[in-house]
Scaffold this motif. Structure first.
Motif, PDB file in Angstrom:
ATOM      1  N   LEU A  55       0.835  -1.199   0.000  1.00 45.67           N
ATOM      2  CA  LEU A  55       0.000   0.000   0.000  1.00 45.67           C
ATOM      3  C   LEU A  55       0.868   1.246   0.000  1.00 45.67           C
ATOM      4  N   GLU A  56       0.616   2.166  -0.926  1.00 44.84           N
ATOM      5  CA  GLU A  56       1.375   3.411  -1.032  1.00 44.84           C
ATOM      6  C   GLU A  56       0.678   4.509  -0.235  1.00 44.84           C
ATOM      7  N   LEU A  57       1.300   4.931   0.861  1.00 42.53           N
ATOM      8  CA  LEU A  57       0.788   6.072   1.621  1.00 42.53           C
ATOM      9  C   LEU A  57       1.408   7.343   1.067  1.00 42.53           C
ATOM     10  N   PRO A  58       0.696   8.477   1.152  1.00 49.55           N
ATOM     11  CA  PRO A  58       1.275   9.726   0.658  1.00 49.55           C
ATOM     12  C   PRO A  58       2.554  10.080   1.425  1.00 49.55           C
ATOM     13  N   PHE A 105      -1.512   7.288   9.794  1.00 51.09           N
ATOM     14  CA  PHE A 105      -2.257   7.776   8.634  1.00 51.09           C
ATOM     15  C   PHE A 105      -3.765   7.703   8.882  1.00 51.09           C
ATOM     16  N   ILE A 106      -4.236   6.574   9.403  1.00 49.23           N
ATOM     17  CA  ILE A 106      -5.666   6.409   9.694  1.00 49.23           C
ATOM     18  C   ILE A 106      -6.118   7.423  10.744  1.00 49.23           C
ATOM     19  N   ASP A 107      -5.319   7.615  11.798  1.00 49.28           N
ATOM     20  CA  ASP A 107      -5.664   8.595  12.834  1.00 49.28           C
ATOM     21  C   ASP A 107      -5.790   9.997  12.251  1.00 49.28           C
ATOM     22  N   GLU A 108      -4.861  10.357  11.359  1.00 48.64           N
ATOM     23  CA  GLU A 108      -4.914  11.677  10.718  1.00 48.64           C
ATOM     24  C   GLU A 108      -6.169  11.827   9.862  1.00 48.64           C
TER      25      GLU A 108
END
Length: 113
Positions: A55-58, A105-108
């Motif tokens: 999975l590519e996160l920003p 990332f999910i928290d943000e």
């Protein structure tokens, strides 16, 4: 349909690769959550299949995880952009690398209106 999840999903389009042995098929997420994600694709795996996901996160290194296909819905490729939820619902079974980055990332996402 009644929502069964205890944790909410966040709409987010992220690039990813997935496959049963190695993550080789390109696809995108439609939504993500702490416990799973939805992969929009015409290359479906049957429910119960374990898949490898890159999975590519920003602005981050990729997250590698394993997930189980919980359900899938096939539609013709020419209408995939018109049909809601054409692809696979994935439950995350384990993180191979990048769990902390994914959780942050999910928290943000959840804090952003």
């Amino acid at each position: 349909m009644v929502e069964k999840r205890k944790t909410g999903r966040s709409k987010k389009r992220l690039s990813l690769r997935f496959g049963t042995d190695t993550p080789s098929r390109l696809a995108f997420t439609e939504d993500v959550s702490p416990r799973g994600l939805f992969i929009k694709t015409t290359n479906l795996c049957p429910p119960g299949t374990l898949i490898q996901i890159e999975l590519e996160l920003p602005d981050s290194e990729p997250v590698f995880l394993e997930g189980m296909v919980r359900w899938s819905k096939k539609v013709p490729p020419q209408v995939i952009h018109l049909v809601r939820k054409s692809g696979m619902g994935i439950k995350i079974t384990q993180f191979i690398a990048g769990e902390e980055r994914y959780r942050r990332f999910i928290d943000e996402l959840r804090r952003t209106p």
